[in-house]
Write a protein that holds these residues in place. Structure first.
Motif, short mmCIF file in Angstrom:
data_model
loop_
_atom_site.label_atom_id
_atom_site.label_comp_id
_atom_site.label_asym_id
_atom_site.label_seq_id
_atom_site.Cartn_x
_atom_site.Cartn_y
_atom_site.Cartn_z
N UNK A 57 0.82 -1.21 0.00
CA UNK A 57 0.00 0.00 0.00
C UNK A 57 0.85 1.26 0.00
N UNK A 58 2.08 1.15 0.54
CA UNK A 58 2.99 2.29 0.58
C UNK A 58 4.40 1.79 0.77
N UNK A 59 5.36 2.69 0.66
CA UNK A 59 6.75 2.32 0.84
C UNK A 59 7.07 2.15 2.32
N UNK A 60 7.95 1.23 2.59
CA UNK A 60 8.48 1.06 3.94
C UNK A 60 9.99 1.05 3.87
N UNK A 61 10.62 1.27 5.00
CA UNK A 61 12.08 1.32 5.02
C UNK A 61 12.66 -0.08 4.82
#
Length: 584
Positions: free
Chosen positions: A430-434
């Motif tokens: 759903x979104x970027x993560x580290x």
């Protein structure tokens, strides 16, 4: 000298393993508070009573931290990848952009692009490393107080070898940019010294770096390193061998080996061609392969997002972040998710990827101009984000007016493509993560490619060259075909195999800072970078797409640009400093 040391000690970026993680000491700030910074000297750093080598270890940390490039982000050309100054990609932002200046030769000895023309920075690194090499022997390092090393190694011997590697790496970064450069030896000159050293010959520089790597290789840790969470970033025997192999490959290449841009000038290359230089490069790469400790990793994407794998020979720590995605991810997902689309892959790079059976698109009956992204080499799908590709739970719309190429003033792709290589697994997220990221300087795939390129040039298209190419394509997931040749011809001559190897290198190492230097050392930049680069214009009508290639950018390259200009300030203050041809 004192001021230099203060600046070095003020550096607080501590790399987890060279000193602090091994020794388990307190923080840098706490340890140095006992001694005011204005009183810090070499004797304080290289302490004759410090059996733990705390301060010397921190100094070595500083050498790693300052290692070129100082900006550990892969977007180091003012936010751009170096690839955006090649025929593989262009910057999405074309306004006042250093990558554009590199592509069009908009620089001189007076007006340099400091993010890549790093003469002063690299000599600063060389000087710092030499200070360490010259002074570490006075520190009474007690091996029993350190983590156990492999048999035959001592802490002092290993630390000194690491510093010698980092110094040699800085010399190579200078050599590939400028040609022959002054070799400083082990003498440390102060900032106020008047230095009138001439440039060493290209040959002498190559021989120096190679001899340094031969001298230190057996003094270094070797893969797999003990306690990798602490030590995996340290220089290893494999890294030293890889630097030697790369130096010899460049030295054997046309730009320096027979294609000297200034004839017999010894600082710009060799006076004449010698085929044995190719054999030396092949032998150096094969020696790494024969170690039996490194291997091709099945999932290439994990090479860049997971540490401690058998593909990596040397890297610079970067840490947990999502910088690559934020800077290069597709535009169109909103500011909360991010994605600036800074790098726009060219149609030239897309066309370099063959079909799934390994056959080039211009030779394949399976290639469909109306459906150009179907049935391609698996590496294409790992490298490029294209119209219809899955990303962040959607199918990308890079057609004109689509969500990910809507037009307007905001930064977005100029070619209809975005870079996927180096990014994490975000197809359905759903979104970027580290993710854990490292700046990989040497990996095993390059070693194999170095080997087959040099072997083909030295001996012709021998069976070993084809066998290694097949292994690379097998790892990539290319269809073997009924003949088991992965789309490769079985009777290719040297010239044909050269083209195959150069293209294989282009797609295997895309966005890893090799293409920029490869087209120079092969001496083909004047052909590649004087032709227009193209995008793909995609129009959508009722769910149907039409595709057409159009010119998007015109680069410029002259013969002088094969080498960078020596900074004018260096030429003015040193009467013996010879400027590179074409830059006076």
């Amino acid at each position: 000298m004192k001021a230099f040391m203060i600046n070095k000690i003020k550096y607080t970026m501590l790399w987890g393993g060279v000193a602090l993680a091994i020794l388990g000491t307190a923080s840098c700030k706490k340890d140095y508070e006992a001694e005011p910074l204005e009183n810090v000297t070499i004797d304080y750093v290289f302490d004759r009573l410090d059996s733990l080598g705390i301060n010397a270890g921190r100094y070595l940390n500083g050498l790693y931290a300052d290692m070129f490039p100082r900006d550990v982000s892969m977007n180091r050309i003012s936010g751009n990848l170096l690839e955006a100054a090649t025929d593989n990609a262009i910057p999405s932002n074309l306004e006042d952009n250093p990558a554009v200046r590199l592509l069009q030769g908009q620089y001189s000895a007076f007006d340099r692009i400091e993010s890549d023309m790093v003469w002063g920075l690299l000599y600063e690194n060389i000087r710092s490393a030499t200070i360490f090499i010259n002074n570490i022997d006075v520190v009474p390092l007690n091996d029993s107080k350190f983590e156990a090393l492999p048999t035959g190694l001592t802490v002092k011997r290993t630390w000194k070898a690491e510093a010698r590697f980092l110094r040699a790496l800085a010399y190579f970064e200078l050599l590939k940019r400028y040609g022959g450069i002054p070799l400083m030896g082990d003498e440390v000159r102060s900032l106020n010294d008047k230095i009138e050293l001439p440039r060493s010959s290209y040959s002498d520089c190559v021989n120096y770096i190679v001899s340094e790597m031969d001298a230190i290789r057996d003094s270094l840790l070797y893969y797999p390193v003990p306690n990798p969470s602490r030590n995996s970033h340290r220089v290893t025997k494999g890294a030293a061998m890889a630097l030697k192999a790369r130096v010899l490959l460049y030295a054997a290449s046309p730009l320096f080996n027979g294609g000297n841009i200034d004839g017999g000038n010894p600082v710009t290359g060799y006076a004449s061609f010698d085929n044995n230089r190719w054999q030396r490069a092949a032998d150096a790469a094969k020696e790494i392969m024969d170690l039996g400790t490194y291997a091709l990793v099945d999932d290439v994407r994990k090479v860049f997002t997971e540490q401690y794998n058998a593909e990596i020979l040397f890297f610079k720590q970067w840490g947990n972040n999502r910088d690559i995605e934020n800077t290069n991810g597709p535009f169109g997902f909103g500011t909360q998710i991010g994605g600036q689309g800074q790098t726009s892959p060219t149609q030239e790079l897309v066309d370099a990827f063959p079909m799934a059976d390994g056959v080039p698109i211009d030779q394949s009956s399976n290639y469909d101009l109306n459906n150009p992204y179907t049935g391609r080499d698996p590496r294409f799908y790992q490298t490029i984000l294209y119209n219809g590709a899955r990303w962040l739970g959607t199918n990308l719309q890079t057609y004109i007016g689509g969500q990910n190429r809507p037009g307007g003033s905001e930064l977005q792709t100029r070619t209809s493509y975005y870079m996927k290589k180096l990014m994490g697994d975000f197809e359905e997220a759903a979104q970027y993560s580290e993710s854990q990221r490292d700046y990989i300087l040497f990996r095993y795939t390059e070693v194999v490619l170095n080997y087959i390129e040099a072997l083909n040039e030295a001996q012709g298209s021998v069976p070993e060259v084809l066998a290694q190419l097949k292994d690379l394509r097998r790892r990539a997931g290319v269809d073997a075909g009924d003949d088991g040749n992965f789309g490769l011809p079985t009777n290719a001559d040297k010239a044909t195999m050269r083209q195959l190897i150069q293209n294989e290198r282009r797609i295997e190492l895309a966005f890893e800072e090799h293409r920029y230097w490869d087209i120079r050392r092969w001496k083909i930049a004047e052909n590649k970078l004087n032709l227009p680069l193209h995008d793909m214009q995609i129009l959508e009508n009722g769910g149907q797409f039409t595709y057409s290639r159009e010119e998007v950018f015109q680069p410029r390259f002259t013969t002088a640009m094969y080498l960078y200009p020596i900074p004018d300030s260096e030429v003015l203050k040193n009467n013996n400093m010879e400027q590179n041809p074409g830059w006076n």
